[in-house]
Every structure is written in structure tokens, then in C-alpha cells.
Design an enzyme around this catalytic site. Structure first.
Site, PDB file in Angstrom:
ATOM      1  CG  MET A 255       6.464   3.189   4.738  1.00 23.05           C
ATOM      2  SD  MET A 255       6.414   2.440   6.702  1.00 23.05           S
ATOM      3  CE  MET A 255       7.119   0.361   5.579  1.00 23.05           C
ATOM      4  CD  GLU A 256       9.094   5.111   0.401  1.00 24.79           C
ATOM      5  OE1 GLU A 256       8.097   4.922  -0.509  1.00 24.79           O
ATOM      6  OE2 GLU A 256       8.979   6.036   1.344  1.00 24.79           O
TER       7      GLU A 256
ATOM      8  CG  ASP B 235      23.272 -13.040   1.372  1.00 24.52           C
ATOM      9  OD1 ASP B 235      23.390 -13.898   1.196  1.00 24.52           O
ATOM     10  OD2 ASP B 235      23.969 -12.902   0.295  1.00 24.52           O
TER      11      ASP B 235
ATOM     12  CG  LEU C 296      -2.329  -1.614   1.321  1.00 23.09           C
ATOM     13  CD1 LEU C 296      -2.490  -1.210   2.572  1.00 23.09           C
ATOM     14  CD2 LEU C 296      -2.553  -1.376  -0.376  1.00 23.09           C
ATOM     15  CB  CYS C 297       4.440   1.950   0.292  1.00 20.47           C
ATOM     16  SG  CYS C 297       4.806   1.635   1.159  1.00 20.47           S
ATOM     17  CG  HIS C 298       1.496   6.640  -2.502  1.00 26.00           C
ATOM     18  ND1 HIS C 298       1.253   6.822  -0.974  1.00 26.00           N
ATOM     19  CD2 HIS C 298       0.001   6.985  -2.691  1.00 26.00           C
ATOM     20  CE1 HIS C 298      -0.225   6.559  -0.362  1.00 26.00           C
ATOM     21  NE2 HIS C 298      -1.327   6.899  -1.836  1.00 26.00           N
TER      22      HIS C 298
END
Length: 278
Positions: A231-232, A246, A193-195
Site C-alpha cells: 500500500m505504501e 496538479d 486500516l493500514c498499519h
């Protein structure tokens, strides 16, 4: 708020008719702070006023009235008369108002509690409770910035290899930095739901901390747009952390990713926010 004040004015006029309505509504002589007044009303409403109360109870009651009116009611200047009514008469009138108007009193208290504690809701949930993407078309483009941080606890062996740039997969810190930048640009593909935002800049930095055998990661993301980039920034830190894991998992299975969090943000309707000041 005005309805509550008028209801409060009505009650107070019933209690002390000598006080004018303008005094009740505008507080020129009596201070009617919303929360203290409601708390006092709740206390008064819960009391059982009777003539059998002892002197200590009457004194407590007078203090409660004083907290409502801002001054002792026994004062002639407060009541507007040289012969104020006895305390028992005031108590009877207060109780009669509560008895005659229970619905109105309860509504005033209920409405005040609703105002003091507005209902919170999730922006990504629609009226039916289903997930929905927020429509930001009406929002104004502003400069927005977000900073997020995180840590990767490596352990002594993995930490020493990274510090010496001797890890078999290559330069861990540089690869993780590039991965973090790429992750920020892919946020809308990873978080449903992020733009999809046009990012102005993404800065990811990684620093080794020998005392804790860890690597600290910080991401700063900026844009000019209708929604924030928290969020980014968080995605950048997360992807960079996973990349460190990793590249080091072959030498240690005890690596831990922790403390990924937003540190600050600016721009938007809610304005600036900082973890240090929250």
C-alpha cells in the site's frame, strides 16, 4: 483427506473385494489421485447402469473403471483371479453400492470439493462482516519490499513543457518525486486500516516517454516489519501522479492517470510475487 481415502477404500472394497485394504489406503498397487478419482466417481454415480446398454456403452464404462484403477479390470493381475466376473456383474455391484450408500458417496464428493476450493475471505473483515484492522502482533518481522508503477498521459503540449522544465509551477518531476516519498510515509493516515510502519526506504523515480507523451512513475518501498508495504508503494505512485496532474492542469485538462498497479513484492508468509510471473 484421510476420511476421504477411507471412504474411497470402502467403496472400492465393495466393488472389487479381492483388492486388499492396504492397497486401497496406501496406493501401492492402485493409484488414487484425489481429483481424478472424485471426477470418475461423479461420472459413475450419474450413470444409469442397466443390462439394456449396448456394447459401446459397456466399453465406455470399462474405460471409466480403468481411469479409477489405473489398469483394465479385465486383467487377471488386477482382479487377483483367473476368472474375473463379467462386466454386467461389476456394474450391478457398483450400482448397488451407490444405492445403499447415497449419503456417504455425496459426502465424499462434497468434502473433496470443499478441499479443492477453500473458502476465501477478506482479512480486513471480522466474523460479523464489519471492517476491522488486522492484528499483526503475532507475526514475525521480516524484510519486505514492494514495487508499484503508474503512468500519467500528458499530451504533446504539457509533455514539451515538462521536458523543457518550463512549467510555471516549477520542476514537475522533482516536486512529484518528493510528493511520492511523503505520500508513502502518510499511507496509514490516508488508508484507514493500514498499519503505521517504520519505512526503511522509499525510492520514487519518474521518466518521460516521448512516444506516448507520458511520464512513467515507479515507487520502491522497503521495511523490516510484520506486514507488507504494498500500500505504501501504491500510495507513493498515486500521490506522485496527482502531483504531476496538479502542476500541469493549467495547460491541459486532458491529462489522464492510469495503470497504477503493484509490480512485485517480497517477504512475509506468502513469499515473493511478481506480475511478470503471475
Amino acid at each position: 483427506m484421510m476420511i476421504m481415502k477411507r471412504a474411497g477404500a470402502y467403496l472400492l472394497q465393495k466393488l472389487v473385494p479381492s483388492l486388499s485394504s492396504s492397497t486401497m489406503l496406501h496406493g501401492s498397487r492402485v493409484a488414487l489421485g484425489r481429483s481424478p478419482w472424485i471426477e470418475a466417481m461423479k461420472q459413475l454415480q450419474s450413470r444409469n447402469f442397466s443390462h439394456s446398454k449396448d456394447e459401446d456403452s459397456v466399453e465406455d464404462f470399462n474405460k471409466e473403471l480403468e481411469s479409477i484403477f489405473g489398469a483394465p479390470l479385465a486383467s487377471p493381475s488386477q482382479l487377483g483371479t483367473k476368472n474375473p466376473r463379467p462386466n454386467s456383474d461389476i456394474q450391478q455391484r457398483i450400482q448397488s453400492v451407490f444405492d445403499a450408500n447415497p449419503d456417504m458417496v455425496n459426502k465424499v464428493i462434497h468434502d473433496d470439493e470443499n478441499i479443492a476450493a477453500p473458502e476465501m475471505h477478506l482479512s480486513h473483515v471480522d466474523m460479523s462482516g464489519k471492517a476491522a484492522m488486522v492484528n499483526v502482533s503475532e507475526k514475525t518481522d521480516t524484510k519486505r519490499m514492494a514495487v508499484a508503477t503508474g503512468r500519467v498521459l500528458l499530451g504533446p503540449h504539457a509533455f514539451a513543457l515538462i521536458a523543457a522544465n518550463s512549467m510555471s509551477k516549477g520542476d514537475v518531476l522533482t516536486v512529484a518525486k518528493i510528493a511520492g516519498i511523503a505520500g508513502a510515509k502518510q499511507t496509514s493516515n490516508l488508508i484507514p486500516l493500514c498499519h503505521n510502519l517504520l519505512l526503511s526506504g522509499v525510492d520514487v523515480s519518474l521518466r518521460l516517454h516521448e512516444a506516448t507523451h507520458s511520464v512513467g512513475i515507479e515507487a520502491k518501498v522497503t521495511t523490516i516489519g510484520p506486514t507488507g508495504v504494498e500500500m505504501e508503494a501504491l500510495t507513493a505512485v498515486s500521490v506522485a501522479s496527482l502531483t504531476v496532474y496538479d502542476m500541469c492542469k493549467a495547460v491541459s485538462k486532458d491529462i489522464r492517470i492510469c495503470d497504477i498497479q503493484l509490480e512485485s513484492k517480497t517477504g512475509g508468509k506468502s513469499g515473493p510475487w511478481s506480475r511478470d510471473q503471475s
